[in-house]
Design a protein around this motif. Structure first.
Motif, short mmCIF file in Angstrom:
data_model
loop_
_atom_site.label_atom_id
_atom_site.label_comp_id
_atom_site.label_asym_id
_atom_site.label_seq_id
_atom_site.Cartn_x
_atom_site.Cartn_y
_atom_site.Cartn_z
N ARG A 168 0.97 -1.39 0.02
CA ARG A 168 -0.16 0.06 -0.06
C ARG A 168 1.00 1.31 -0.03
N PRO A 169 1.30 1.54 -1.11
CA PRO A 169 2.19 2.87 -1.31
C PRO A 169 1.55 4.09 -0.60
N GLU A 170 0.16 3.93 -0.69
CA GLU A 170 -0.74 5.30 -0.42
C GLU A 170 -0.75 5.41 1.07
N LEU A 171 -0.11 4.39 1.87
CA LEU A 171 -0.45 4.19 3.30
C LEU A 171 -0.10 5.68 4.00
N GLY A 172 1.04 6.53 3.85
CA GLY A 172 1.29 7.44 4.53
C GLY A 172 0.22 8.71 4.31
N GLU A 173 -0.07 8.76 3.08
CA GLU A 173 -1.08 9.87 2.69
C GLU A 173 -2.51 9.52 3.08
N ALA A 174 -2.73 8.34 3.34
CA ALA A 174 -4.19 7.84 3.78
C ALA A 174 -4.09 8.15 5.40
N LEU A 175 -2.99 7.63 5.95
CA LEU A 175 -2.88 7.83 7.41
C LEU A 175 -2.75 9.26 7.91
N ALA A 176 -2.26 10.22 7.08
CA ALA A 176 -2.20 11.52 7.38
C ALA A 176 -3.57 12.10 7.31
N ALA A 177 -4.24 11.79 6.12
CA ALA A 177 -5.72 12.24 6.15
C ALA A 177 -6.34 11.87 7.27
N LEU A 178 -6.46 10.85 7.59
CA LEU A 178 -7.16 10.09 8.77
C LEU A 178 -6.76 10.79 10.10
N CYS A 179 -5.61 11.21 10.36
CA CYS A 179 -5.15 12.05 11.59
C CYS A 179 -5.60 13.66 11.33
N ARG A 180 -5.58 14.16 10.36
CA ARG A 180 -6.21 15.33 10.27
C ARG A 180 -7.67 15.52 10.71
N GLU A 181 -8.45 14.42 10.24
CA GLU A 181 -9.75 14.18 10.65
C GLU A 181 -10.04 14.03 12.11
N ALA A 182 -9.06 13.21 12.81
CA ALA A 182 -9.27 13.02 14.21
C ALA A 182 -8.43 13.94 14.91
N GLY A 183 -7.56 14.76 14.45
CA GLY A 183 -6.96 15.79 15.42
C GLY A 183 -5.83 15.09 15.96
N ALA A 184 -5.25 13.97 15.26
CA ALA A 184 -4.03 13.14 15.80
C ALA A 184 -2.99 13.68 14.96
N SER A 185 -1.81 13.14 15.25
CA SER A 185 -0.58 13.41 14.58
C SER A 185 0.10 12.00 14.25
N GLY A 186 0.67 11.96 13.02
CA GLY A 186 1.19 10.71 12.42
C GLY A 186 2.33 10.94 11.64
N ARG A 187 3.13 10.05 11.41
CA ARG A 187 4.46 10.09 10.70
C ARG A 187 4.68 8.77 10.27
N THR A 188 5.39 8.69 9.19
CA THR A 188 5.96 7.35 8.54
C THR A 188 7.53 7.48 8.26
N THR A 189 8.00 6.38 8.23
CA THR A 189 9.59 6.23 8.39
C THR A 189 9.66 5.11 7.17
N ARG A 190 10.61 5.12 6.19
CA ARG A 190 10.83 4.17 5.25
C ARG A 190 11.87 3.50 5.90
N LEU A 191 11.77 2.15 5.76
CA LEU A 191 12.74 1.10 6.41
C LEU A 191 13.55 0.35 5.24
N PHE A 192 14.80 -0.15 5.23
CA PHE A 192 15.52 -0.97 4.55
C PHE A 192 15.11 -0.19 3.13
N ARG A 193 15.44 1.07 2.72
CA ARG A 193 15.49 1.50 1.49
C ARG A 193 14.18 1.35 0.97
N GLY A 194 13.17 1.55 1.63
CA GLY A 194 11.50 1.37 1.27
C GLY A 194 11.14 0.24 1.10
N TYR A 195 12.01 -1.05 1.45
CA TYR A 195 11.30 -2.41 1.55
C TYR A 195 10.31 -2.20 2.29
N ALA A 196 10.24 -1.58 3.48
CA ALA A 196 8.96 -1.59 4.43
C ALA A 196 9.01 -0.22 5.03
N VAL A 197 7.72 0.15 5.62
CA VAL A 197 7.40 1.37 5.98
C VAL A 197 6.98 1.20 7.33
#
Length: 204
Positions: A168-197
């Protein structure tokens, strides 16, 4: 799919489900806190969480009863049946009160499950809604592999498709949108050169 795979799932997945143990180390639930894993599978992560945080109460849900059979056996062998509660449920519409007798959780974990859930955005929204005030959602899954050679990315996509897994390459974008709606904070970090997030969302 897991009627047979559950017997060798952990032995094979440890080689390519990267980042799970790092997620567990970063949970740090409060003393006496609660941890829910959505898509708990064989119980592998829940056992590690329960051992790492002996004061925490752990819960897990999965849509596959076959996987839950294996999870219950593994948890019993680990001597953790008194601290880990399991239930069969759909990640997109579960009710914590009906399943576990509680309204929310201090930590919610999703480990390599969103890539196997077709309505993954609904599962993500439900996970965020299940957080207690001040709680955090921790996700690890396949990333976009942007930093890896194209031949490796193509081979990985073909391999994952055999198991009905879709990154799900759109995960970061989707999570950020949900966080804005809920008043939450979110961050994503790429691991192993993008193999995982690794993605974390925290409720105020």
């Amino acid at each position: 799919m897991y009627r047979r795979q559950r017997h060798f799932y952990d032995a094979t997945r440890k080689f390519y489900l990267l980042g799970r143990d790092g997620l567990v180390r970063g949970l740090k639930p409060p003393p006496g806190g609660s941890v829910l894993e959505i898509g708990c599978g064989t119980g592998r992560n829940l056992i590690r969480i329960a051992r790492a945080y002996p004061q925490a109460r752990c819960y897990g849900l999965d849509v596959s009863e076959e996987m839950l059979v294996t999870a219950r056996q593994a948890i019993a062998r680990a001597g953790l049946s008194g601290r880990i509660t399991l239930a069969q449920a759909d990640a997109t519409n579960f009710e914590p009160r009906a399943l576990f007798g509680r309204e929310d959780f201090d930590r919610v974990v999703i480990s390599y499950a969103l890539s196997m859930i077709p309505p993954w955005r609904a599962a993500l929204a439900r996970a965020l809604a299940a957080l207690a005030a001040g709680g955090s959602l921790h996700i690890v899954d396949f990333g976009d592999q942007a930093g890896l050679p194209q031949v490796f990315r193509a081979a990985l996509d073909r391999w994952l498709a055999l198991f009905q897994v879709t990154p799900r390459p759109e995960l970061g974008e989707a999570l950020a949108a949900l966080c804005r709606e809920a008043g939450a904070s979110g961050r994503t970090t790429r691991l192993f050169r993008g193999y995982a997030v690794l993605a974390i969302a925290t409720k105020p």
